[in-house]
Design an enzyme around this catalytic site. Structure first.
Site, mmCIF file in Angstrom:
data_model
loop_
_atom_site.group_PDB
_atom_site.id
_atom_site.type_symbol
_atom_site.label_atom_id
_atom_site.label_comp_id
_atom_site.label_asym_id
_atom_site.label_seq_id
_atom_site.Cartn_x
_atom_site.Cartn_y
_atom_site.Cartn_z
ATOM 1 C CB THR A 33 -0.903 -0.003 1.246
ATOM 2 O OG1 THR A 33 -1.743 -1.152 1.182
ATOM 3 C CG2 THR A 33 -1.771 1.244 1.298
ATOM 4 C CE LYS B 9 -5.248 -1.865 0.930
ATOM 5 N NZ LYS B 9 -4.077 -2.721 0.972
ATOM 6 C CE LYS C 106 2.456 0.784 4.947
ATOM 7 N NZ LYS C 106 1.872 0.983 3.614
#
Lengths: 309, 309
Positions: free
Chosen positions: A104, A180, A248
Protein backbone atom coordinates in the site's frame (compact mmCIF):
# COMPACT_ATOMS: atom_id res chain seq x y z
CA UNK A 1 13.63 -24.07 -21.93
CA UNK A 2 10.08 -23.72 -20.57
CA UNK A 3 7.43 -22.07 -22.75
CA UNK A 4 6.11 -18.70 -21.56
CA UNK A 5 2.74 -20.21 -20.59
CA UNK A 6 4.23 -22.04 -17.59
CA UNK A 7 5.73 -18.81 -16.31
CA UNK A 8 8.28 -19.00 -13.53
CA UNK A 9 7.15 -17.17 -10.42
CA UNK A 10 9.02 -15.40 -7.65
CA UNK A 11 7.47 -14.17 -4.41
CA UNK A 12 9.57 -11.57 -2.58
CA UNK A 13 8.49 -10.93 0.98
CA UNK A 14 7.40 -14.02 2.94
CA UNK A 15 5.70 -12.46 5.96
CA UNK A 16 2.17 -13.46 6.92
CA UNK A 17 0.73 -12.20 3.60
CA UNK A 18 3.57 -13.24 1.29
CA UNK A 19 3.87 -16.71 2.77
CA UNK A 20 0.11 -17.17 2.27
CA UNK A 21 0.39 -16.11 -1.38
CA UNK A 22 3.42 -18.34 -1.97
CA UNK A 23 1.77 -21.34 -0.29
CA UNK A 24 -1.38 -20.90 -2.37
CA UNK A 25 0.68 -20.85 -5.59
CA UNK A 26 2.64 -23.94 -4.46
CA UNK A 27 -0.59 -25.79 -3.64
CA UNK A 28 -1.79 -24.97 -7.16
CA UNK A 29 1.26 -26.87 -8.46
CA UNK A 30 3.37 -23.88 -9.48
CA UNK A 31 7.11 -23.66 -8.99
CA UNK A 32 7.83 -20.70 -6.74
CA UNK A 33 11.16 -19.21 -5.77
CA UNK A 34 11.24 -16.74 -2.92
CA UNK A 35 13.21 -14.49 -0.61
CA UNK A 36 12.76 -12.81 2.74
CA UNK A 37 15.36 -11.29 5.09
CA UNK A 38 13.81 -13.05 8.12
CA UNK A 39 15.11 -16.63 8.66
CA UNK A 40 11.86 -17.90 10.28
CA UNK A 41 9.84 -16.78 7.25
CA UNK A 42 12.32 -18.52 4.93
CA UNK A 43 12.07 -21.77 6.90
CA UNK A 44 8.27 -21.82 6.61
CA UNK A 45 8.53 -21.14 2.87
CA UNK A 46 10.89 -24.07 2.36
CA UNK A 47 8.63 -26.31 4.45
CA UNK A 48 5.76 -25.41 2.09
CA UNK A 49 7.90 -26.54 -0.86
CA UNK A 50 9.31 -23.22 -2.07
CA UNK A 51 12.75 -22.73 -3.58
CA UNK A 52 14.58 -20.35 -1.29
CA UNK A 53 17.01 -17.82 -2.78
CA UNK A 54 19.64 -15.62 -1.15
CA UNK A 55 18.34 -12.27 -2.38
CA UNK A 56 15.55 -10.74 -4.55
CA UNK A 57 17.71 -10.87 -7.68
CA UNK A 58 18.50 -14.57 -7.25
CA UNK A 59 14.86 -15.39 -6.49
CA UNK A 60 13.69 -13.51 -9.60
CA UNK A 61 16.20 -14.93 -12.09
CA UNK A 62 14.34 -15.64 -15.38
CA UNK A 63 10.99 -15.21 -13.63
CA UNK A 64 8.19 -13.85 -15.82
CA UNK A 65 6.05 -12.93 -12.80
CA UNK A 66 7.55 -11.38 -9.66
CA UNK A 67 5.05 -10.91 -6.83
CA UNK A 68 6.25 -8.37 -4.26
CA UNK A 69 4.54 -8.69 -0.87
CA UNK A 70 6.20 -6.06 1.32
CA UNK A 71 4.80 -3.16 3.31
CA UNK A 72 6.24 0.11 2.03
CA UNK A 73 7.25 1.93 -1.16
CA UNK A 74 10.88 2.02 0.04
CA UNK A 75 10.93 -1.76 0.52
CA UNK A 76 9.36 -2.25 -2.91
CA UNK A 77 12.01 -0.02 -4.46
CA UNK A 78 14.81 -1.96 -2.75
CA UNK A 79 13.37 -5.27 -4.01
CA UNK A 80 13.00 -3.96 -7.56
CA UNK A 81 16.22 -2.03 -7.99
CA UNK A 82 18.54 -3.35 -5.30
CA UNK A 83 20.54 -1.75 -2.53
CA UNK A 84 24.24 -1.20 -1.86
CA UNK A 85 24.53 -4.83 -0.78
CA UNK A 86 22.50 -6.67 -3.45
CA UNK A 87 21.05 -6.45 -6.96
CA UNK A 88 17.31 -5.99 -7.53
CA UNK A 89 14.68 -8.22 -9.13
CA UNK A 90 14.36 -6.09 -12.27
CA UNK A 91 17.97 -6.81 -13.23
CA UNK A 92 17.47 -10.59 -13.38
CA UNK A 93 13.83 -11.23 -14.28
CA UNK A 94 12.71 -11.98 -17.85
CA UNK A 95 12.39 -8.95 -20.21
CA UNK A 96 8.67 -8.56 -20.94
CA UNK A 97 7.86 -10.10 -17.57
CA UNK A 98 5.57 -8.44 -15.04
CA UNK A 99 6.03 -7.14 -11.50
CA UNK A 100 2.93 -7.61 -9.38
CA UNK A 101 3.34 -5.00 -6.63
CA UNK A 102 1.09 -5.26 -3.57
CA UNK A 103 2.43 -2.77 -0.99
CA UNK A 104 0.00 0.00 0.00
CA UNK A 105 1.71 3.19 -1.17
CA UNK A 106 1.05 6.64 -2.56
CA UNK A 107 -0.07 6.66 -6.21
CA UNK A 108 2.87 8.97 -7.06
CA UNK A 109 5.32 6.35 -5.75
CA UNK A 110 3.57 3.69 -7.82
CA UNK A 111 3.86 5.79 -10.97
CA UNK A 112 7.55 6.47 -10.34
CA UNK A 113 8.38 2.79 -9.73
CA UNK A 114 6.28 1.70 -12.73
CA UNK A 115 8.13 4.11 -15.02
CA UNK A 116 11.50 2.77 -13.90
CA UNK A 117 10.32 -0.81 -14.48
CA UNK A 118 8.98 0.01 -17.93
CA UNK A 119 12.22 1.78 -18.84
CA UNK A 120 14.00 -1.49 -17.95
CA UNK A 121 11.68 -3.54 -20.19
CA UNK A 122 9.46 -4.94 -17.44
CA UNK A 123 5.69 -4.42 -16.99
CA UNK A 124 4.27 -3.23 -13.67
CA UNK A 125 0.88 -4.22 -12.30
CA UNK A 126 -0.30 -1.93 -9.49
CA UNK A 127 -2.01 -4.58 -7.36
CA UNK A 128 -2.64 -3.69 -3.71
CA UNK A 129 -4.26 -6.56 -1.84
CA UNK A 130 -6.73 -6.80 0.97
CA UNK A 131 -8.17 -9.64 2.97
CA UNK A 132 -5.60 -10.34 5.67
CA UNK A 133 -3.39 -13.34 6.28
CA UNK A 134 -6.19 -15.95 6.45
CA UNK A 135 -7.42 -15.06 2.98
CA UNK A 136 -3.88 -14.84 1.64
CA UNK A 137 -3.35 -18.42 2.83
CA UNK A 138 -6.61 -19.67 1.29
CA UNK A 139 -6.20 -17.88 -2.05
CA UNK A 140 -9.20 -15.63 -1.40
CA UNK A 141 -7.64 -12.18 -1.53
CA UNK A 142 -9.21 -9.08 -3.06
CA UNK A 143 -6.91 -7.18 -5.42
CA UNK A 144 -7.46 -3.60 -6.61
CA UNK A 145 -5.44 -3.68 -9.82
CA UNK A 146 -4.48 -1.32 -12.59
CA UNK A 147 -1.93 -1.62 -15.38
CA UNK A 148 -1.46 -2.22 -19.09
CA UNK A 149 -3.35 -5.00 -20.92
CA UNK A 150 0.03 -6.77 -21.34
CA UNK A 151 0.64 -6.64 -17.58
CA UNK A 152 -2.83 -8.05 -16.88
CA UNK A 153 -2.41 -10.78 -19.53
CA UNK A 154 0.71 -12.10 -17.84
CA UNK A 155 -0.57 -11.62 -14.28
CA UNK A 156 -4.11 -12.96 -14.77
CA UNK A 157 -3.36 -16.70 -14.29
CA UNK A 158 -1.46 -15.90 -11.08
CA UNK A 159 -4.17 -13.51 -9.80
CA UNK A 160 -6.76 -16.22 -10.50
CA UNK A 161 -4.94 -18.50 -8.04
CA UNK A 162 -4.26 -15.85 -5.36
CA UNK A 163 -7.55 -13.97 -5.32
CA UNK A 164 -11.29 -14.48 -5.54
CA UNK A 165 -11.96 -10.85 -6.51
CA UNK A 166 -9.77 -8.88 -8.89
CA UNK A 167 -10.97 -5.35 -9.65
CA UNK A 168 -9.61 -4.14 -13.02
CA UNK A 169 -9.59 -0.44 -12.32
CA UNK A 170 -7.74 1.06 -15.26
CA UNK A 171 -4.82 0.70 -17.64
CA UNK A 172 -2.32 2.83 -15.75
CA UNK A 173 -0.40 2.01 -12.55
CA UNK A 174 -1.47 4.35 -9.72
CA UNK A 175 -5.23 3.88 -10.09
CA UNK A 176 -5.20 0.69 -8.01
CA UNK A 177 -3.18 2.51 -5.33
CA UNK A 178 -5.66 5.41 -5.33
CA UNK A 179 -8.58 3.04 -4.73
CA UNK A 180 -6.61 1.35 -1.95
CA UNK A 181 -5.85 4.68 -0.26
CA UNK A 182 -9.56 5.63 -0.29
CA UNK A 183 -10.28 2.26 1.33
CA UNK A 184 -7.53 2.79 3.91
CA UNK A 185 -8.81 6.28 4.76
CA UNK A 186 -12.21 4.77 5.60
CA UNK A 187 -10.83 1.65 7.28
CA UNK A 188 -8.53 3.71 9.52
CA UNK A 189 -11.27 6.15 10.50
CA UNK A 190 -13.67 3.30 11.24
CA UNK A 191 -11.16 1.48 13.49
CA UNK A 192 -10.40 4.68 15.43
CA UNK A 193 -14.13 5.50 15.70
CA UNK A 194 -14.93 1.94 16.81
CA UNK A 195 -12.34 2.21 19.61
CA UNK A 196 -13.55 5.68 20.59
CA UNK A 197 -17.19 4.52 20.65
CA UNK A 198 -16.75 1.25 22.53
CA UNK A 199 -14.68 2.91 25.27
CA UNK A 200 -17.15 5.82 25.42
CA UNK A 201 -19.87 3.18 25.91
CA UNK A 202 -17.84 1.62 28.72
CA UNK A 203 -17.45 5.05 30.33
CA UNK A 204 -21.25 5.44 30.19
CA UNK A 205 -21.54 2.23 32.20
CA UNK A 206 -23.00 0.13 29.36
CA UNK A 207 -22.54 -3.61 28.86
CA UNK A 208 -20.11 -3.44 25.92
CA UNK A 209 -20.96 -6.96 24.75
CA UNK A 210 -24.56 -5.79 24.40
CA UNK A 211 -23.34 -2.61 22.65
CA UNK A 212 -21.58 -4.81 20.11
CA UNK A 213 -24.77 -6.78 19.53
CA UNK A 214 -26.95 -3.68 19.11
CA UNK A 215 -24.54 -1.61 16.98
CA UNK A 216 -23.73 -4.42 14.55
CA UNK A 217 -27.49 -4.57 13.82
CA UNK A 218 -27.85 -0.77 13.54
CA UNK A 219 -26.96 2.17 11.29
CA UNK A 220 -23.76 2.79 13.29
CA UNK A 221 -22.16 -0.41 12.04
CA UNK A 222 -19.04 -0.69 9.90
CA UNK A 223 -17.03 -3.60 8.55
CA UNK A 224 -14.23 -2.59 10.93
CA UNK A 225 -16.49 -2.17 13.99
CA UNK A 226 -17.76 -5.71 13.44
CA UNK A 227 -14.25 -7.08 12.82
CA UNK A 228 -12.16 -5.25 15.44
CA UNK A 229 -14.41 -4.67 18.49
CA UNK A 230 -14.32 -8.43 19.32
CA UNK A 231 -10.55 -7.97 19.95
CA UNK A 232 -11.45 -5.35 22.59
CA UNK A 233 -14.20 -7.53 24.10
CA UNK A 234 -11.74 -10.43 24.41
CA UNK A 235 -8.82 -8.21 25.45
CA UNK A 236 -6.75 -9.87 22.70
CA UNK A 237 -4.37 -7.46 20.97
CA UNK A 238 -2.12 -9.99 19.25
CA UNK A 239 -1.62 -8.31 15.90
CA UNK A 240 -4.02 -9.33 13.13
CA UNK A 241 -3.07 -5.95 11.65
CA UNK A 242 -0.74 -3.61 13.53
CA UNK A 243 -1.24 -0.02 14.70
CA UNK A 244 1.83 1.05 12.70
CA UNK A 245 0.18 -0.07 9.44
CA UNK A 246 -2.40 2.68 9.92
CA UNK A 247 0.22 5.17 11.10
CA UNK A 248 1.78 4.53 7.69
CA UNK A 249 -1.40 4.42 5.59
CA UNK A 250 -3.15 7.43 7.15
CA UNK A 251 0.23 9.18 6.97
CA UNK A 252 0.16 8.59 3.21
CA UNK A 253 -3.42 9.95 3.07
CA UNK A 254 -2.27 13.04 4.99
CA UNK A 255 0.63 13.63 2.59
CA UNK A 256 -1.60 13.07 -0.44
CA UNK A 257 -3.99 15.65 0.98
CA UNK A 258 -1.16 18.13 1.53
CA UNK A 259 0.13 17.63 -2.02
CA UNK A 260 -3.35 17.99 -3.54
CA UNK A 261 -4.46 20.76 -1.13
CA UNK A 262 -7.36 18.52 -0.15
CA UNK A 263 -8.32 18.63 3.56
CA UNK A 264 -9.06 15.31 5.30
CA UNK A 265 -9.97 16.36 8.87
CA UNK A 266 -11.62 13.12 9.98
CA UNK A 267 -8.74 10.99 8.69
CA UNK A 268 -6.32 13.44 10.36
CA UNK A 269 -7.90 12.92 13.79
CA UNK A 270 -7.82 9.15 13.32
CA UNK A 271 -4.13 9.35 12.31
CA UNK A 272 -3.33 11.22 15.52
CA UNK A 273 -5.00 8.44 17.56
CA UNK A 274 -2.92 5.75 15.82
CA UNK A 275 0.19 7.87 16.34
CA UNK A 276 -0.59 8.33 20.04
CA UNK A 277 -1.18 4.57 20.39
CA UNK A 278 2.13 3.85 18.66
CA UNK A 279 3.92 6.46 20.77
CA UNK A 280 2.51 4.77 23.88
CA UNK A 281 4.38 1.59 22.93
CA UNK A 282 1.66 -0.34 21.08
CA UNK A 283 2.77 0.20 17.47
CA UNK A 284 3.27 -3.50 16.76
CA UNK A 285 0.12 -4.62 18.58
CA UNK A 286 -3.28 -5.02 16.95
CA UNK A 287 -4.78 -1.79 15.61
CA UNK A 288 -7.72 -2.16 18.04
CA UNK A 289 -5.14 -1.06 20.65
CA UNK A 290 -6.50 2.45 20.11
CA UNK A 291 -9.15 1.28 22.62
CA UNK A 292 -6.36 0.64 25.16
CA UNK A 293 -5.08 4.18 24.57
CA UNK A 294 -8.54 5.53 25.49
CA UNK A 295 -8.66 3.19 28.50
CA UNK A 296 -5.21 4.33 29.69
CA UNK A 297 -6.10 8.02 29.27
CA UNK A 298 -9.42 7.75 31.05
CA UNK A 299 -8.76 5.07 33.65
CA UNK A 300 -11.22 2.55 32.21
CA UNK A 301 -11.13 -1.11 33.09
CA UNK A 302 -11.20 -3.02 29.78
CA UNK A 303 -11.04 -6.81 29.36
CA UNK A 304 -7.39 -7.91 29.39
CA UNK A 305 -6.31 -4.60 30.96
CA UNK A 306 -5.27 -1.39 29.25
CA UNK A 307 -1.51 -1.86 29.43
CA UNK A 308 0.63 -2.78 26.43
CA UNK A 309 2.55 -6.04 26.93
CA UNK B 1 -65.47 2.95 30.33
CA UNK B 2 -62.89 0.97 28.35
CA UNK B 3 -60.82 -1.69 30.12
CA UNK B 4 -57.10 -0.96 30.47
CA UNK B 5 -56.21 -3.63 27.89
CA UNK B 6 -57.54 -1.55 24.99
CA UNK B 7 -55.39 1.38 26.03
CA UNK B 8 -56.02 4.73 24.46
CA UNK B 9 -53.02 6.04 22.54
CA UNK B 10 -51.76 9.51 21.76
CA UNK B 11 -48.97 10.35 19.31
CA UNK B 12 -47.47 13.80 19.81
CA UNK B 13 -45.31 14.98 16.92
CA UNK B 14 -46.59 14.06 13.46
CA UNK B 15 -43.53 14.78 11.30
CA UNK B 16 -42.15 12.14 8.95
CA UNK B 17 -41.41 9.73 11.82
CA UNK B 18 -44.44 10.46 14.03
CA UNK B 19 -46.89 10.29 11.14
CA UNK B 20 -45.43 6.91 10.18
CA UNK B 21 -45.84 5.61 13.74
CA UNK B 22 -49.41 6.99 14.00
CA UNK B 23 -50.41 5.53 10.61
CA UNK B 24 -49.02 2.13 11.57
CA UNK B 25 -51.05 2.14 14.80
CA UNK B 26 -54.19 3.24 12.91
CA UNK B 27 -53.73 0.49 10.32
CA UNK B 28 -53.51 -1.98 13.21
CA UNK B 29 -57.01 -0.87 14.21
CA UNK B 30 -56.05 1.28 17.19
CA UNK B 31 -57.70 4.57 18.06
CA UNK B 32 -55.04 7.29 17.97
CA UNK B 33 -55.33 10.91 18.96
CA UNK B 34 -52.55 13.25 17.94
CA UNK B 35 -51.09 16.73 17.83
CA UNK B 36 -48.51 18.64 15.84
CA UNK B 37 -47.96 22.40 15.53
CA UNK B 38 -47.59 22.13 11.72
CA UNK B 39 -50.98 22.24 9.85
CA UNK B 40 -49.77 20.08 6.91
CA UNK B 41 -48.72 17.30 9.32
CA UNK B 42 -52.13 17.51 11.04
CA UNK B 43 -53.98 17.23 7.71
CA UNK B 44 -52.08 14.04 6.78
CA UNK B 45 -52.82 12.57 10.22
CA UNK B 46 -56.57 13.23 9.84
CA UNK B 47 -56.51 11.74 6.34
CA UNK B 48 -54.99 8.58 7.83
CA UNK B 49 -57.93 8.39 10.27
CA UNK B 50 -56.41 9.99 13.36
CA UNK B 51 -58.30 12.13 15.88
CA UNK B 52 -56.68 15.53 15.80
CA UNK B 53 -56.41 17.54 19.02
CA UNK B 54 -55.54 21.19 19.62
CA UNK B 55 -52.59 20.64 21.95
CA UNK B 56 -50.56 17.83 23.62
CA UNK B 57 -52.75 17.89 26.74
CA UNK B 58 -55.97 17.52 24.74
CA UNK B 59 -54.48 14.74 22.60
CA UNK B 60 -53.32 12.87 25.71
CA UNK B 61 -56.53 13.13 27.75
CA UNK B 62 -57.10 9.74 29.46
CA UNK B 63 -54.47 8.08 27.28
CA UNK B 64 -52.58 5.23 28.88
CA UNK B 65 -49.80 5.37 26.27
CA UNK B 66 -48.39 8.67 25.00
CA UNK B 67 -45.84 8.28 22.20
CA UNK B 68 -43.68 11.39 21.77
CA UNK B 69 -42.01 11.64 18.39
CA UNK B 70 -40.14 14.95 18.45
CA UNK B 71 -36.48 15.84 17.90
CA UNK B 72 -35.04 17.39 21.05
CA UNK B 73 -35.10 17.18 24.85
CA UNK B 74 -36.57 20.70 25.02
CA UNK B 75 -39.46 19.74 22.71
CA UNK B 76 -40.06 16.58 24.75
CA UNK B 77 -40.16 18.62 27.94
CA UNK B 78 -42.65 21.08 26.43
CA UNK B 79 -44.90 18.19 25.31
CA UNK B 80 -44.75 16.53 28.73
CA UNK B 81 -45.05 19.52 31.04
CA UNK B 82 -46.48 22.28 28.87
CA UNK B 83 -45.44 25.82 28.08
CA UNK B 84 -46.77 29.28 28.97
CA UNK B 85 -49.48 28.84 26.35
CA UNK B 86 -50.67 25.28 26.95
CA UNK B 87 -50.78 22.41 29.43
CA UNK B 88 -48.63 19.29 28.99
CA UNK B 89 -49.50 15.64 28.33
CA UNK B 90 -48.60 14.49 31.84
CA UNK B 91 -51.38 16.62 33.35
CA UNK B 92 -54.15 14.90 31.39
CA UNK B 93 -53.00 11.33 30.68
CA UNK B 94 -54.08 8.41 32.83
CA UNK B 95 -52.23 7.95 36.18
CA UNK B 96 -50.18 4.76 35.85
CA UNK B 97 -49.94 5.31 32.10
CA UNK B 98 -46.65 5.35 30.22
CA UNK B 99 -44.78 7.93 28.17
CA UNK B 100 -42.88 6.39 25.28
CA UNK B 101 -40.21 8.99 24.53
CA UNK B 102 -38.27 8.68 21.25
CA UNK B 103 -36.23 11.87 20.83
CA UNK B 104 -32.46 11.38 20.74
CA UNK B 105 -31.18 13.20 23.81
CA UNK B 106 -28.52 13.13 26.50
CA UNK B 107 -29.02 10.37 29.11
CA UNK B 108 -28.99 13.04 31.85
CA UNK B 109 -31.96 14.78 30.21
CA UNK B 110 -33.79 11.46 30.00
CA UNK B 111 -33.22 10.77 33.68
CA UNK B 112 -34.44 14.25 34.63
CA UNK B 113 -37.63 13.98 32.53
CA UNK B 114 -38.30 10.45 33.75
CA UNK B 115 -38.05 11.55 37.39
CA UNK B 116 -40.55 14.35 36.83
CA UNK B 117 -42.95 11.92 35.11
CA UNK B 118 -42.65 9.39 37.90
CA UNK B 119 -43.23 12.09 40.51
CA UNK B 120 -46.49 12.85 38.66
CA UNK B 121 -47.57 9.19 38.72
CA UNK B 122 -46.66 8.36 35.12
CA UNK B 123 -44.12 5.77 33.88
CA UNK B 124 -41.43 6.73 31.39
CA UNK B 125 -39.99 4.41 28.75
CA UNK B 126 -36.70 5.66 27.31
CA UNK B 127 -37.27 4.50 23.74
CA UNK B 128 -35.11 6.15 21.04
CA UNK B 129 -35.98 4.86 17.60
CA UNK B 130 -34.00 4.26 14.46
CA UNK B 131 -34.87 3.18 10.97
CA UNK B 132 -35.96 6.38 9.20
CA UNK B 133 -39.31 7.43 7.84
CA UNK B 134 -39.86 4.45 5.53
CA UNK B 135 -39.56 2.00 8.41
CA UNK B 136 -41.67 4.19 10.67
CA UNK B 137 -44.43 4.03 8.04
CA UNK B 138 -44.17 0.25 7.67
CA UNK B 139 -43.97 -0.53 11.40
CA UNK B 140 -40.42 -1.84 11.09
CA UNK B 141 -38.53 0.48 13.45
CA UNK B 142 -35.73 -0.51 15.78
CA UNK B 143 -36.16 0.73 19.36
CA UNK B 144 -33.38 0.88 21.96
CA UNK B 145 -35.48 0.82 25.10
CA UNK B 146 -34.97 0.97 28.85
CA UNK B 147 -37.39 1.46 31.70
CA UNK B 148 -39.25 -0.26 34.53
CA UNK B 149 -41.02 -3.60 34.03
CA UNK B 150 -44.33 -1.72 34.47
CA UNK B 151 -43.41 0.72 31.70
CA UNK B 152 -42.49 -2.15 29.36
CA UNK B 153 -45.67 -4.07 30.23
CA UNK B 154 -47.85 -1.18 29.14
CA UNK B 155 -45.73 -0.22 26.13
CA UNK B 156 -45.07 -3.72 24.77
CA UNK B 157 -48.28 -4.13 22.71
CA UNK B 158 -47.66 -0.71 21.10
CA UNK B 159 -43.97 -1.43 20.49
CA UNK B 160 -44.95 -4.73 18.88
CA UNK B 161 -46.97 -2.80 16.28
CA UNK B 162 -44.39 0.00 15.68
CA UNK B 163 -41.16 -1.97 15.60
CA UNK B 164 -39.66 -5.22 14.40
CA UNK B 165 -36.73 -5.04 16.83
CA UNK B 166 -37.04 -3.87 20.41
CA UNK B 167 -33.85 -4.03 22.45
CA UNK B 168 -34.62 -4.26 26.20
CA UNK B 169 -31.48 -2.67 27.54
CA UNK B 170 -32.15 -2.20 31.22
CA UNK B 171 -34.71 -1.22 33.83
CA UNK B 172 -33.76 2.45 34.16
CA UNK B 173 -34.47 5.31 31.75
CA UNK B 174 -31.19 6.70 30.34
CA UNK B 175 -29.68 3.37 29.25
CA UNK B 176 -31.59 3.39 25.95
CA UNK B 177 -30.41 6.96 25.35
CA UNK B 178 -26.79 5.96 26.07
CA UNK B 179 -26.95 3.17 23.51
CA UNK B 180 -28.48 5.57 20.99
CA UNK B 181 -25.73 8.15 21.55
CA UNK B 182 -23.03 5.51 20.94
CA UNK B 183 -24.82 4.64 17.71
CA UNK B 184 -25.07 8.32 16.72
CA UNK B 185 -21.36 8.89 17.43
CA UNK B 186 -20.52 6.12 14.96
CA UNK B 187 -23.21 7.04 12.44
CA UNK B 188 -22.12 10.69 12.37
CA UNK B 189 -18.44 9.83 12.01
CA UNK B 190 -19.21 7.35 9.24
CA UNK B 191 -21.28 9.88 7.24
CA UNK B 192 -18.57 12.54 7.55
CA UNK B 193 -15.87 10.00 6.62
CA UNK B 194 -17.92 8.74 3.66
CA UNK B 195 -18.24 12.30 2.34
CA UNK B 196 -14.53 13.02 2.95
CA UNK B 197 -13.51 9.77 1.21
CA UNK B 198 -15.79 9.98 -1.83
CA UNK B 199 -14.72 13.58 -2.57
CA UNK B 200 -11.06 12.67 -1.96
CA UNK B 201 -11.57 9.87 -4.52
CA UNK B 202 -13.03 12.39 -6.97
CA UNK B 203 -10.02 14.68 -6.39
CA UNK B 204 -7.74 11.73 -7.23
CA UNK B 205 -9.53 11.44 -10.57
CA UNK B 206 -11.28 8.15 -9.79
CA UNK B 207 -14.65 7.01 -11.15
CA UNK B 208 -16.70 7.49 -7.98
CA UNK B 209 -19.40 5.03 -9.08
CA UNK B 210 -16.66 2.41 -9.29
CA UNK B 211 -15.31 3.54 -5.90
CA UNK B 212 -18.76 2.91 -4.43
CA UNK B 213 -18.82 -0.59 -5.94
CA UNK B 214 -15.33 -1.48 -4.68
CA UNK B 215 -15.61 0.03 -1.18
CA UNK B 216 -19.01 -1.51 -0.41
CA UNK B 217 -17.35 -4.90 -1.03
CA UNK B 218 -14.22 -4.06 1.01
CA UNK B 219 -13.05 -3.53 4.58
CA UNK B 220 -13.65 0.23 4.26
CA UNK B 221 -17.41 -0.21 4.12
CA UNK B 222 -19.93 1.07 6.65
CA UNK B 223 -23.72 1.02 6.85
CA UNK B 224 -23.67 4.80 6.31
CA UNK B 225 -21.22 4.69 3.38
CA UNK B 226 -23.51 2.24 1.63
CA UNK B 227 -26.65 4.24 2.48
CA UNK B 228 -25.51 7.85 1.94
CA UNK B 229 -22.94 7.80 -0.89
CA UNK B 230 -25.72 7.06 -3.45
CA UNK B 231 -27.14 10.50 -2.58
CA UNK B 232 -23.79 12.01 -3.63
CA UNK B 233 -23.62 9.87 -6.80
CA UNK B 234 -27.13 11.03 -7.79
CA UNK B 235 -26.59 14.61 -6.60
CA UNK B 236 -29.82 14.28 -4.60
CA UNK B 237 -29.70 16.10 -1.27
CA UNK B 238 -33.43 16.16 -0.49
CA UNK B 239 -33.38 15.40 3.22
CA UNK B 240 -33.75 11.75 4.21
CA UNK B 241 -32.01 12.88 7.40
CA UNK B 242 -30.82 16.46 7.78
CA UNK B 243 -27.36 17.86 8.52
CA UNK B 244 -28.73 19.65 11.60
CA UNK B 245 -29.74 16.31 13.17
CA UNK B 246 -26.05 15.42 13.39
CA UNK B 247 -25.10 18.92 14.51
CA UNK B 248 -27.47 18.21 17.40
CA UNK B 249 -26.51 14.57 18.05
CA UNK B 250 -22.72 14.99 17.81
CA UNK B 251 -23.17 18.17 19.87
CA UNK B 252 -24.75 15.99 22.58
CA UNK B 253 -21.82 13.54 22.30
CA UNK B 254 -19.39 16.46 22.67
CA UNK B 255 -21.19 17.73 25.77
CA UNK B 256 -21.38 14.24 27.28
CA UNK B 257 -17.63 13.92 26.71
CA UNK B 258 -17.00 17.27 28.40
CA UNK B 259 -19.16 16.31 31.38
CA UNK B 260 -17.50 12.91 31.75
CA UNK B 261 -13.98 14.18 30.88
CA UNK B 262 -13.91 11.63 28.07
CA UNK B 263 -12.20 12.80 24.85
CA UNK B 264 -13.92 12.00 21.52
CA UNK B 265 -11.51 13.44 18.92
CA UNK B 266 -12.88 11.62 15.87
CA UNK B 267 -16.48 12.54 16.69
CA UNK B 268 -15.31 16.11 17.33
CA UNK B 269 -13.84 16.44 13.83
CA UNK B 270 -17.03 15.01 12.30
CA UNK B 271 -19.12 17.48 14.35
CA UNK B 272 -17.08 20.39 12.95
CA UNK B 273 -17.79 19.18 9.39
CA UNK B 274 -21.55 19.03 10.04
CA UNK B 275 -21.36 22.47 11.66
CA UNK B 276 -19.45 23.90 8.66
CA UNK B 277 -22.01 22.35 6.30
CA UNK B 278 -24.87 23.84 8.32
CA UNK B 279 -23.11 27.21 8.50
CA UNK B 280 -22.75 27.12 4.71
CA UNK B 281 -26.56 27.05 4.41
CA UNK B 282 -27.20 23.32 4.10
CA UNK B 283 -28.47 22.54 7.63
CA UNK B 284 -31.88 21.34 6.45
CA UNK B 285 -30.55 19.38 3.46
CA UNK B 286 -29.57 15.73 3.54
CA UNK B 287 -26.62 14.93 5.81
CA UNK B 288 -24.61 13.71 2.77
CA UNK B 289 -24.31 17.46 2.02
CA UNK B 290 -20.97 17.27 3.84
CA UNK B 291 -19.75 16.07 0.42
CA UNK B 292 -20.95 19.37 -1.11
CA UNK B 293 -19.00 21.25 1.55
CA UNK B 294 -15.82 19.43 0.46
CA UNK B 295 -16.70 20.10 -3.20
CA UNK B 296 -17.27 23.81 -2.54
CA UNK B 297 -14.01 24.14 -0.60
CA UNK B 298 -11.91 22.32 -3.16
CA UNK B 299 -13.63 23.27 -6.43
CA UNK B 300 -14.74 19.75 -7.30
CA UNK B 301 -17.42 19.03 -9.85
CA UNK B 302 -19.89 16.66 -8.17
CA UNK B 303 -23.13 15.32 -9.70
CA UNK B 304 -25.92 17.86 -9.18
CA UNK B 305 -23.40 20.63 -8.45
CA UNK B 306 -21.89 21.64 -5.12
CA UNK B 307 -24.21 24.56 -4.36
CA UNK B 308 -26.97 24.41 -1.76
CA UNK B 309 -30.42 25.11 -3.26
Amino acid sequence: MKPAETSQIAVIGLGSMGLGVASTLLRAGRTVSGYDPVPEACAKFEEAGGRLATDPAAASRDASVVVIVVVTAAQTEAVLFGTDSHEGAVATMRRGGVVLSSATMAPDDVRRLAERCEAAGVDYLDAPMSGGMARAASGELTVMASGSPAAFALADPILAIMATTVYRLGDKPGIGASFKMVNQLLAGVHIAAACEAITFAKRLGLDINKVFEVITASAGNSWMFENRVPHVLKGDYSPASAVDIFVKDLGIVANMGLAAKFPTPVAASALQLFLMTSAAGMGRDDDASVARLFAQMTGLDLPGGAKAK
